[in-house]
Enzyme design. Structure first.
Site, PDB file in Angstrom:
ATOM      1  N   ARG A  25      31.400  38.644  33.794  1.00  0.00           N
ATOM      2  CA  ARG A  25      31.897  40.187  34.364  1.00  0.00           C
ATOM      3  C   ARG A  25      31.351  41.069  33.264  1.00  0.00           C
ATOM      4  NH1 ARG A  25      37.945  39.468  36.587  1.00  0.00           N
ATOM      5  NH2 ARG A  25      37.599  37.901  38.180  1.00  0.00           N
TER       6      ARG A  25
ATOM      7  N   ASP B  69      48.466  50.952  39.989  1.00  0.00           N
ATOM      8  CA  ASP B  69      47.610  49.890  39.399  1.00  0.00           C
ATOM      9  C   ASP B  69      47.020  50.640  38.139  1.00  0.00           C
ATOM     10  OD1 ASP B  69      46.377  47.214  40.779  1.00  0.00           O
ATOM     11  OD2 ASP B  69      45.330  47.835  38.915  1.00  0.00           O
TER      12      ASP B  69
END
Ligand SMILES: C[S@@+](CC[C@H](N)C(=O)[O-])C[C@H]1O[C@@H](n2cnc3c(N)ncnc32)[C@H](O)[C@@H]1O
Length: 287
Positions: free
Chosen positions: A48, A157
């Site tokens: 990632r 979030d």
């Protein structure tokens, strides 16, 4: 023996990720987002973050850590967090929660709302909006005129990318496959030329999406009637989970509901405030 992580697919110029640098990344993400990275996550972290290094032209993970920890590194730190969060979600995930909500909780609550009561719901760690709109679909199923009532879902979030998707409220047919046709038609417009179904104003109007890191202060006033806090705490270590359950308890009114993820259980100081009513479904019992 080298302790550096270096996958077979690594390009010649790609950097290695040493145990020391992995530990440094784990400390940064724990401090910033609460996420606990076990050693087994080395290859995930590598795949990632190496994309960020390539995009920036940074040649080592040590230099990347220096950048995100530098005074000018805030924007990249946000990108690092977004790269390392897991946003996996789907519509009507853990369907028993939505059945329980629709059958056991919403009828009384929305009847009270029709008599003027304010109803507040929090979808904490909402990812791309699937959970939030699944809640809103249950509200419309029980009260098609919910838009006229004081009923709101706050969805939060840490990740700005997933919030952008959630706010757009446009999903393809495969993503909406779990939603019964009648519910989909009530909540979403017919597919557009790109095959995307956009949330109708009636559905969208029930929802507000906001950026919020659960480690920061929670600026919400008043208590919630219902909180969905599912499949987020699983990424944290036990002390942080218990601290968050305790904070959640204070933000839920007596008699209010808390839905947890399938592998999550309320433990620690908060446990005394909740009774376990159904699968991973808790209620503040001091009502
Ligand atoms: C696996 S998804 C769960 C989505 C949804 N609740 C569900 O159950 O399908 C976890 C979400 O938690 C968010 N998250 C992780 N750490 C967070 C934090 N410290 N504050 C707020 N959100 C966080 C991630 O960005 C991600 O979107």
């Amino acid at each position: 023996m080298s302790l550096a992580f270096s996958p077979a697919s690594r390009a010649v110029d790609d950097p290695e990720l040493s145990t020391k640098e992995f530990g440094r990344i784990a400390r940064i993400i724990r401090a910033e987002a609460g996420i606990h990275l076990a050693d087994a996550k080395t290859s995930l972290v590598y795949s990632r973050l190496v994309k960020r290094l390539r995009a920036l032209g940074v040649t080592s993970f040590a230099a990347y850590c220096d950048l995100v920890e530098s005074p000018g590194g805030t924007a990249e730190l946000q990108k690092m967090v977004e790269a390392l969060t897991t946003n996996y979600t789907f519509f009507l995930r853990e369907p028993h929660h939505f059945d329980h909500l629709r059958r056991e909780v919403l009828p009384d609550l929305l009847a009270e709302a029709a008599r003027g009561r304010r109803v507040r719901i929090w979808s904490a760690g909402c990812s791309m909006g699937h959970e939030t709109y699944s809640i809103a679909l249950q509200i419309l199923a029980v009260a098609p005129d919910a838009g006229r009532l004081d009923v709101k879902i706050l969805a939060t979030d840490i990740d700005r990318n997933v919030l952008a998707t959630a706010r757009a409220g446009r999903y393809d047919e495969a993503t909406l496959a779990a939603v019964p046709k009648a519910e989909r038609e009530r909540g979403f417009l017919p597919a557009d030329a790109a095959g995307l179904f956009e949330a109708r104003p009636e559905l969208r109007g029930l929802v507000t999406f906001r950026e919020l890191n659960l480690l920061d202060d929670w600026p919400m006033n008043g208590q919630f009637d219902i909180v969905f806090f599912r499949n987020v705490a699983i990424y944290f270590d036990q002390p942080l989970r218990e601290a968050l359950w305790a904070r959640m308890a204070k933000h839920i009114r007596p008699g209010g509901w808390l839905y947890a993820g399938h592998s999550e259980r309320i433990t620690g100081a908060a446990a005394q405030f909740f009774s376990h009513e159904a699968t991973t479904t808790y209620r503040r019992h001091d009502r």
